[in-house]
Design a protein around this motif. Structure first.
Motif, mmCIF file in Angstrom:
data_model
loop_
_atom_site.group_PDB
_atom_site.id
_atom_site.type_symbol
_atom_site.label_atom_id
_atom_site.label_comp_id
_atom_site.label_asym_id
_atom_site.label_seq_id
_atom_site.Cartn_x
_atom_site.Cartn_y
_atom_site.Cartn_z
ATOM 1 N N GLN A 107 -0.012 6.034 -12.401
ATOM 2 C CA GLN A 107 -0.950 5.317 -11.715
ATOM 3 C C GLN A 107 -0.833 3.837 -11.456
ATOM 4 O OE1 GLN A 107 -4.369 5.636 -14.616
ATOM 5 N NE2 GLN A 107 -4.498 7.946 -13.987
ATOM 6 N N ARG A 108 -0.018 3.179 -12.122
ATOM 7 C CA ARG A 108 0.429 1.847 -11.951
ATOM 8 C C ARG A 108 1.226 1.720 -10.790
ATOM 9 N NH1 ARG A 108 2.284 -0.462 -17.892
ATOM 10 N NH2 ARG A 108 -0.034 -0.400 -18.923
ATOM 11 N N VAL A 109 2.210 2.610 -10.710
ATOM 12 C CA VAL A 109 3.209 2.764 -9.567
ATOM 13 C C VAL A 109 2.570 2.763 -8.343
ATOM 14 C CG1 VAL A 109 4.982 4.187 -8.542
ATOM 15 C CG2 VAL A 109 5.052 3.468 -11.084
ATOM 16 N N LYS A 110 1.547 3.873 -8.196
ATOM 17 C CA LYS A 110 0.586 4.106 -7.164
ATOM 18 C C LYS A 110 -0.259 2.894 -6.850
ATOM 19 C CE LYS A 110 -3.088 7.293 -5.466
ATOM 20 N NZ LYS A 110 -3.966 8.104 -5.564
ATOM 21 N N LYS A 111 -0.795 1.957 -7.550
ATOM 22 C CA LYS A 111 -1.405 0.856 -7.380
ATOM 23 C C LYS A 111 -0.655 -0.137 -6.938
ATOM 24 C CE LYS A 111 -4.536 -2.430 -9.146
ATOM 25 N NZ LYS A 111 -5.615 -2.954 -10.273
ATOM 26 N N LEU A 112 0.573 -0.241 -7.324
ATOM 27 C CA LEU A 112 1.536 -1.327 -6.699
ATOM 28 C C LEU A 112 2.158 -0.971 -5.342
ATOM 29 C CD1 LEU A 112 3.747 -2.081 -9.901
ATOM 30 C CD2 LEU A 112 2.100 -3.604 -9.000
ATOM 31 N N GLU A 113 2.058 0.423 -5.131
ATOM 32 C CA GLU A 113 2.633 0.773 -3.878
ATOM 33 C C GLU A 113 1.416 0.590 -2.808
ATOM 34 O OE1 GLU A 113 3.544 5.035 -4.759
ATOM 35 O OE2 GLU A 113 5.732 4.511 -4.934
ATOM 36 N N GLU A 114 0.255 0.625 -3.484
ATOM 37 C CA GLU A 114 -0.940 0.323 -2.574
ATOM 38 C C GLU A 114 -0.860 -1.135 -2.124
ATOM 39 O OE1 GLU A 114 -4.176 2.095 -4.524
ATOM 40 O OE2 GLU A 114 -3.804 4.175 -3.653
ATOM 41 N N GLU A 115 -0.779 -1.986 -3.256
ATOM 42 C CA GLU A 115 -0.707 -3.408 -2.984
ATOM 43 C C GLU A 115 0.533 -3.847 -2.151
ATOM 44 O OE1 GLU A 115 -0.381 -5.426 -6.906
ATOM 45 O OE2 GLU A 115 -2.354 -4.227 -7.439
ATOM 46 N N LYS A 116 1.541 -3.123 -2.273
ATOM 47 C CA LYS A 116 2.690 -3.621 -1.426
ATOM 48 C C LYS A 116 2.499 -3.299 0.155
ATOM 49 C CE LYS A 116 7.482 -2.212 -0.449
ATOM 50 N NZ LYS A 116 8.020 -0.981 0.040
ATOM 51 N N SER A 117 1.894 -2.253 0.160
ATOM 52 C CA SER A 117 1.325 -1.701 1.536
ATOM 53 C C SER A 117 0.525 -2.799 2.246
ATOM 54 C CB SER A 117 0.873 -0.246 1.708
ATOM 55 O OG SER A 117 1.808 0.605 1.219
ATOM 56 N N GLU A 118 -0.630 -3.278 1.328
ATOM 57 C CA GLU A 118 -1.536 -4.139 1.883
ATOM 58 C C GLU A 118 -0.985 -5.581 2.018
ATOM 59 O OE1 GLU A 118 -4.852 -6.136 3.144
ATOM 60 O OE2 GLU A 118 -4.348 -3.989 3.071
ATOM 61 N N LEU A 119 0.099 -5.918 1.237
ATOM 62 C CA LEU A 119 0.723 -7.210 1.597
ATOM 63 C C LEU A 119 1.601 -7.199 2.733
ATOM 64 C CD1 LEU A 119 1.872 -8.021 -1.848
ATOM 65 C CD2 LEU A 119 -0.061 -9.315 -0.441
ATOM 66 N N GLU A 120 2.350 -5.979 3.025
ATOM 67 C CA GLU A 120 3.207 -5.699 4.353
ATOM 68 C C GLU A 120 2.409 -5.920 5.415
ATOM 69 O OE1 GLU A 120 5.126 -2.180 3.412
ATOM 70 O OE2 GLU A 120 6.842 -3.162 2.424
ATOM 71 N N ARG A 121 1.041 -5.505 5.589
ATOM 72 C CA ARG A 121 0.179 -5.278 6.508
ATOM 73 C C ARG A 121 -0.231 -6.877 6.814
ATOM 74 N NH1 ARG A 121 -4.563 -5.913 7.805
ATOM 75 N NH2 ARG A 121 -5.230 -6.546 5.778
ATOM 76 N N GLN A 122 -0.593 -7.447 5.789
ATOM 77 C CA GLN A 122 -0.953 -8.893 5.877
ATOM 78 C C GLN A 122 0.052 -9.659 6.555
ATOM 79 O OE1 GLN A 122 -2.431 -10.414 2.171
ATOM 80 N NE2 GLN A 122 -4.085 -8.970 2.261
ATOM 81 N N LEU A 123 1.418 -9.452 6.102
ATOM 82 C CA LEU A 123 2.568 -10.302 6.502
ATOM 83 C C LEU A 123 2.650 -9.943 7.998
ATOM 84 C CD1 LEU A 123 4.961 -12.133 6.022
ATOM 85 C CD2 LEU A 123 6.195 -10.324 5.213
ATOM 86 N N GLN A 124 2.571 -8.644 8.508
ATOM 87 C CA GLN A 124 2.650 -8.163 9.793
ATOM 88 C C GLN A 124 1.601 -9.000 10.735
ATOM 89 O OE1 GLN A 124 2.318 -3.877 10.310
ATOM 90 N NE2 GLN A 124 2.522 -4.036 12.706
ATOM 91 N N ASP A 125 0.457 -8.868 10.152
ATOM 92 C CA ASP A 125 -0.575 -9.636 10.913
ATOM 93 C C ASP A 125 -0.130 -11.135 10.931
ATOM 94 O OD1 ASP A 125 -2.097 -7.123 11.268
ATOM 95 O OD2 ASP A 125 -3.442 -7.851 9.390
ATOM 96 N N LEU A 126 0.276 -11.707 10.251
ATOM 97 C CA LEU A 126 0.871 -13.053 10.095
ATOM 98 C C LEU A 126 1.876 -13.338 11.198
ATOM 99 C CD1 LEU A 126 0.324 -14.178 6.624
ATOM 100 C CD2 LEU A 126 -0.971 -15.156 8.372
#
Length: 132
Positions: A107-126
């Motif tokens: 569950q922790r790994v899944k949550k971290l993967e989701e956070e990573k994807s969200e941060l990558e998306r935010q970086l892409q937007d920037l």
């Protein structure tokens, strides 16, 4: 010579009567030591543990002294209590606890993967590009 809890004892220098008192704690000192390791307890609870035999103490004139090494041993038992590494548990309990740990880590790994994807998306937007 090195004792169980890591203190160096120089028997040839220390008087026997002083050596005899080394490593002995009062109930209050044992309580403070446990508190310093994050164990929430008071002197009353330490007295209960003494009465229950959780660790050994000696009574002299109504005052208990507790071997410091006994407190450290007790802290070590508390450290593993409720885990798959708790001494004295059967194999089925150990396996059950290990499976719980594995599921928690998944569950922790899944949550971290989701956070990573969200941060990558935010970086892409920037940046306006796909960075990875």
């Amino acid at each position: 010579m090195k004792s169980k809890n890591g203190f160096l004892i120089l028997k040839s220098i220390i008087k026997p009567e002083v050596l005899k008192q080394m490593g002995k704690l009062t109930e209050k000192e044992a309580t403070l030591l446990m508190n310093s390791y994050g164990i929430k307890c008071d002197v009353k609870l330490v007295k209960e543990w003494l009465n229950e035999g959780k660790f050994k103490g000696n009574e002299t004139d109504g005052i208990y002294t507790i071997e410091e090494s006994a407190v450290y041993d007790f802290l070590e038992l508390l450290r593993w209590e409720g885990t798959a590494h708790e001494p004295g548990i059967d194999d089925q309990t150990k396996l059950s606890r290990l499976l719980e740990e594995v599921n928690d880590y998944r569950q922790r790994v899944k949550k971290l993967e989701e956070e990573k994807s969200e941060l990558e998306r935010q970086l892409q937007d920037l940046l306006g590009t796909v960075p990875f």
